[in-house]
Design a protein around this motif. Structure first.
Motif, PDB file in Angstrom:
ATOM      1  N   GLU A 100     -19.053 -67.891  -8.840  1.00 60.83           N
ATOM      2  CA  GLU A 100     -19.644 -66.849  -7.815  1.00 60.83           C
ATOM      3  C   GLU A 100     -18.762 -66.945  -6.399  1.00 60.83           C
ATOM      4  O   GLU A 100     -18.194 -67.783  -6.209  1.00 60.83           O
ATOM      5  CB  GLU A 100     -21.107 -67.344  -7.608  1.00 60.83           C
ATOM      6  CG  GLU A 100     -22.250 -66.142  -6.894  1.00 60.83           C
ATOM      7  CD  GLU A 100     -22.137 -65.030  -7.579  1.00 60.83           C
ATOM      8  OE1 GLU A 100     -20.883 -64.067  -7.709  1.00 60.83           O
ATOM      9  OE2 GLU A 100     -22.938 -64.769  -8.342  1.00 60.83           O
ATOM     10  N   VAL A 101     -19.188 -66.019  -5.624  1.00 61.73           N
ATOM     11  CA  VAL A 101     -18.390 -65.578  -4.546  1.00 61.73           C
ATOM     12  C   VAL A 101     -19.704 -65.632  -3.461  1.00 61.73           C
ATOM     13  O   VAL A 101     -20.892 -65.274  -3.687  1.00 61.73           O
ATOM     14  CB  VAL A 101     -17.341 -64.623  -4.429  1.00 61.73           C
ATOM     15  CG1 VAL A 101     -16.427 -64.759  -5.161  1.00 61.73           C
ATOM     16  CG2 VAL A 101     -18.388 -63.241  -4.799  1.00 61.73           C
ATOM     17  N   ASP A 102     -19.169 -65.971  -2.068  1.00 57.66           N
ATOM     18  CA  ASP A 102     -19.970 -65.539  -0.991  1.00 57.66           C
ATOM     19  C   ASP A 102     -20.225 -64.077  -0.766  1.00 57.66           C
ATOM     20  O   ASP A 102     -19.060 -63.464  -0.830  1.00 57.66           O
ATOM     21  CB  ASP A 102     -19.540 -66.361   0.101  1.00 57.66           C
ATOM     22  CG  ASP A 102     -20.045 -66.002   1.339  1.00 57.66           C
ATOM     23  OD1 ASP A 102     -21.155 -66.150   1.561  1.00 57.66           O
ATOM     24  OD2 ASP A 102     -19.290 -65.379   2.644  1.00 57.66           O
ATOM     25  N   GLY A 103     -21.209 -63.517  -0.563  1.00 55.76           N
ATOM     26  CA  GLY A 103     -21.342 -61.936  -0.250  1.00 55.76           C
ATOM     27  C   GLY A 103     -21.042 -61.520   0.829  1.00 55.76           C
ATOM     28  O   GLY A 103     -20.217 -60.259   0.912  1.00 55.76           O
ATOM     29  N   ASP A 104     -20.968 -62.260   2.070  1.00 50.84           N
ATOM     30  CA  ASP A 104     -20.371 -61.882   3.195  1.00 50.84           C
ATOM     31  C   ASP A 104     -18.740 -61.759   3.214  1.00 50.84           C
ATOM     32  O   ASP A 104     -18.129 -60.709   3.576  1.00 50.84           O
ATOM     33  CB  ASP A 104     -20.817 -62.546   4.378  1.00 50.84           C
ATOM     34  CG  ASP A 104     -22.419 -62.454   4.683  1.00 50.84           C
ATOM     35  OD1 ASP A 104     -22.722 -61.414   4.267  1.00 50.84           O
ATOM     36  OD2 ASP A 104     -22.684 -63.188   5.351  1.00 50.84           O
ATOM     37  N   THR A 105     -18.347 -62.522   2.752  1.00 49.53           N
ATOM     38  CA  THR A 105     -16.754 -62.965   2.736  1.00 49.53           C
ATOM     39  C   THR A 105     -16.148 -62.392   1.248  1.00 49.53           C
ATOM     40  O   THR A 105     -14.825 -62.237   1.426  1.00 49.53           O
ATOM     41  CB  THR A 105     -16.103 -64.316   3.031  1.00 49.53           C
ATOM     42  OG1 THR A 105     -16.617 -65.230   1.920  1.00 49.53           O
ATOM     43  CG2 THR A 105     -16.654 -64.673   4.332  1.00 49.53           C
ATOM     44  N   ARG A 106     -16.567 -62.373   0.285  1.00 46.61           N
ATOM     45  CA  ARG A 106     -16.154 -62.131  -1.171  1.00 46.61           C
ATOM     46  C   ARG A 106     -15.352 -63.313  -1.551  1.00 46.61           C
ATOM     47  O   ARG A 106     -14.665 -63.002  -2.549  1.00 46.61           O
ATOM     48  CB  ARG A 106     -15.404 -60.772  -1.237  1.00 46.61           C
ATOM     49  CG  ARG A 106     -15.922 -59.345  -0.496  1.00 46.61           C
ATOM     50  CD  ARG A 106     -16.630 -59.274   0.486  1.00 46.61           C
ATOM     51  NE  ARG A 106     -16.546 -57.773   0.972  1.00 46.61           N
ATOM     52  CZ  ARG A 106     -17.605 -57.381   1.658  1.00 46.61           C
ATOM     53  NH1 ARG A 106     -18.860 -58.003   1.746  1.00 46.61           N
ATOM     54  NH2 ARG A 106     -17.411 -56.150   2.396  1.00 46.61           N
ATOM     55  N   ASN A 107     -15.431 -64.396  -1.019  1.00 52.74           N
ATOM     56  CA  ASN A 107     -14.538 -65.378  -1.500  1.00 52.74           C
ATOM     57  C   ASN A 107     -15.222 -66.427  -2.050  1.00 52.74           C
ATOM     58  O   ASN A 107     -16.736 -66.821  -1.767  1.00 52.74           O
ATOM     59  CB  ASN A 107     -13.867 -66.108  -0.157  1.00 52.74           C
ATOM     60  CG  ASN A 107     -12.708 -65.389   0.365  1.00 52.74           C
ATOM     61  OD1 ASN A 107     -12.063 -64.929  -0.269  1.00 52.74           O
ATOM     62  ND2 ASN A 107     -12.268 -65.466   1.699  1.00 52.74           N
ATOM     63  N   VAL A 108     -14.722 -67.301  -2.758  1.00 57.82           N
ATOM     64  CA  VAL A 108     -15.279 -68.386  -3.277  1.00 57.82           C
ATOM     65  C   VAL A 108     -15.539 -69.566  -2.402  1.00 57.82           C
ATOM     66  O   VAL A 108     -14.717 -69.305  -1.177  1.00 57.82           O
ATOM     67  CB  VAL A 108     -14.502 -69.196  -4.446  1.00 57.82           C
ATOM     68  CG1 VAL A 108     -14.307 -68.063  -5.594  1.00 57.82           C
ATOM     69  CG2 VAL A 108     -13.412 -69.570  -4.071  1.00 57.82           C
TER      70      VAL A 108
END
Length: 381
Positions: A100-108
């Motif tokens: 999954e990724v972090d929704g704010d940064t789009r990063n893992v």
């Protein structure tokens, strides 16, 4: 309906780049040559690493990174990326495991990676999304604690930092110079590393398994002697493209500064005129070089907004829909068993707006005006 041509991206090519490419064309040395050496040395110095190997794409760099390290087990990576990141794991004999990724940064994050670690895990590929690095201190520690190879897909994040350290300099760095990226060689990529043996193997692997280059052999007594030490590929970057890349690299800071200024102006315009959209988040500790400027909107409006913008001449797009785990090959590969709610939500809400160094304020105003109109005109699906 009034239209104005505002592309999603446009490379910034100046006379110095044109002159350098013409110079190499006139020289007659069109294969891997002197400009590759200059480009690699300058890139390595910029990144603060001892080795940089230019090649024909970031996809090749990712493939080479996995091959020289002998990775054939599980590799953890995001699904919210271009499909090449996953394809190289499959084509080199490994098993992609999507996290999954972090929704704010789009990063893992270290947390989303840790959830997927098993005894079969051998490597992690982080993707620095859109110009902002992942939180690399935590990711690096996690990989070190578990003895995992760390590969950075830095295709979209050339020149950005995490706590002062450049993206791509934490592990094996893989970079893209596609025309949409922060610098371009038309098509091209590059691998960076700290280990001399990885550098040696990578250089042989991209040149048919032959350790010496054509340019180097021309300077010895018997240049015709060339012998493969492994089964390799032809992943080399031609000299004219390296010339373009070298002179683009000299302008990286200037072009990134223009991207940042445009992103900050987008932030102000959207907050004032289109508050219904969510602008990108830059986390503390990171610098963002805005290879992309991505917003999120109500998923029932997203497709209609993108279509409306494109009808008005605005080259809006989506990065990435569908995410990799929902693409046909990977749906079959995992029999539809992968569920990543944050990734799937982002894929339905996200819009990529035009941004490039030479973008005018007039064009940017047009994008925002059309976005404002779209939110007023588009009906929910």
């Amino acid at each position: 309906m009034e239209k104005r041509d505002v592309p999603l991206c446009r490379p910034s090519i100046k006379q110095a780049e044109i002159d350098a490419v013409v110079e190499t064309l006139k020289s007659g040395w069109l294969a891997h040559g002197e400009y590759n050496n200059k480009f690699e040395e300058a890139f390595a110095e910029m990144l603060g690493v001892p080795y940089a190997i230019s090649m024909n794409s970031c996809t090749s760099a990712l493939e080479v990174a996995l091959k020289v390290a002998g990775i054939t087990g599980e590799v953890i990576l995001p699904s919210f990326t271009f499909v090449a990141t996953a394809n190289v794991v499959v084509t080199t004999g490994g098993v992609p495991v999507f996290c999954e990724v972090d929704g704010d940064t789009r990063n893992v994050t270290a947390e989303t990676i840790a959830e997927k670690i098993t005894p079969q895990t051998e490597a992690v590929i982080v993707v620095h999304y859109g110009g902002q690095p992942c939180r690399m201190d935590d990711v690096l520690k996690l990989c070190e604690d578990h003895g995992l190879l760390l590969i950075e897909d830095s295709a979209e994040t050339i020149g950005a930092t995490w706590n002062g350290k450049l993206a791509g300099s934490f592990g094996l760095g893989c970079f893209s110079f596609y025309p949409t990226k922060n610098i371009t060689t038309a098509e091209g990529g590059l691998l960076t590393c700290y280990d001399e043996e990885i550098n040696r193997k990578a250089r042989a692997l991209i040149s048919h398994g032959i350790a010496s280059t054509t340019l180097a052999r021309e300077k010895v007594k018997r240049p015709w002697l060339r012998a493969a030490e492994m089964a390799g590929h032809n992943f080399r970057m031609p000299n004219p493209l390296a010339a373009l890349g070298y002179h683009q690299l000299l302008r990286l800071d200037e072009m990134n500064a223009k991207r940042v200024a445009l992103a900050q102006r987008y932030d102000r315009l959207l907050a004032d005129q289109v508050p219904a959209v969510k602008a990108p988040v830059v986390v503390q500790g990171a610098t963002h070089v805005f290879q992309m400027y991505t917003i999120t909107v109500d998923e029932t409006l997203r497709d209609g907004i993108v279509i409306y913008l494109r009808e008005r001449g605005v080259g809006a797009s989506v990065h990435f829909d569908p995410p990799v785990h929902l693409q046909p090959f990977y749906l079959d590969y995992y029999a539809g068993q992968v569920s990543l709610p944050v990734t799937e939500k982002l894929a339905k809400e996200l819009i990529t707006l035009p941004i490039y160094p030479d973008m005018s304020e007039v064009d940017q105003d047009w994008v925002v005006a059309c976005l404002k109109e779209a939110l007023r005109e588009v009906e929910p699906i």
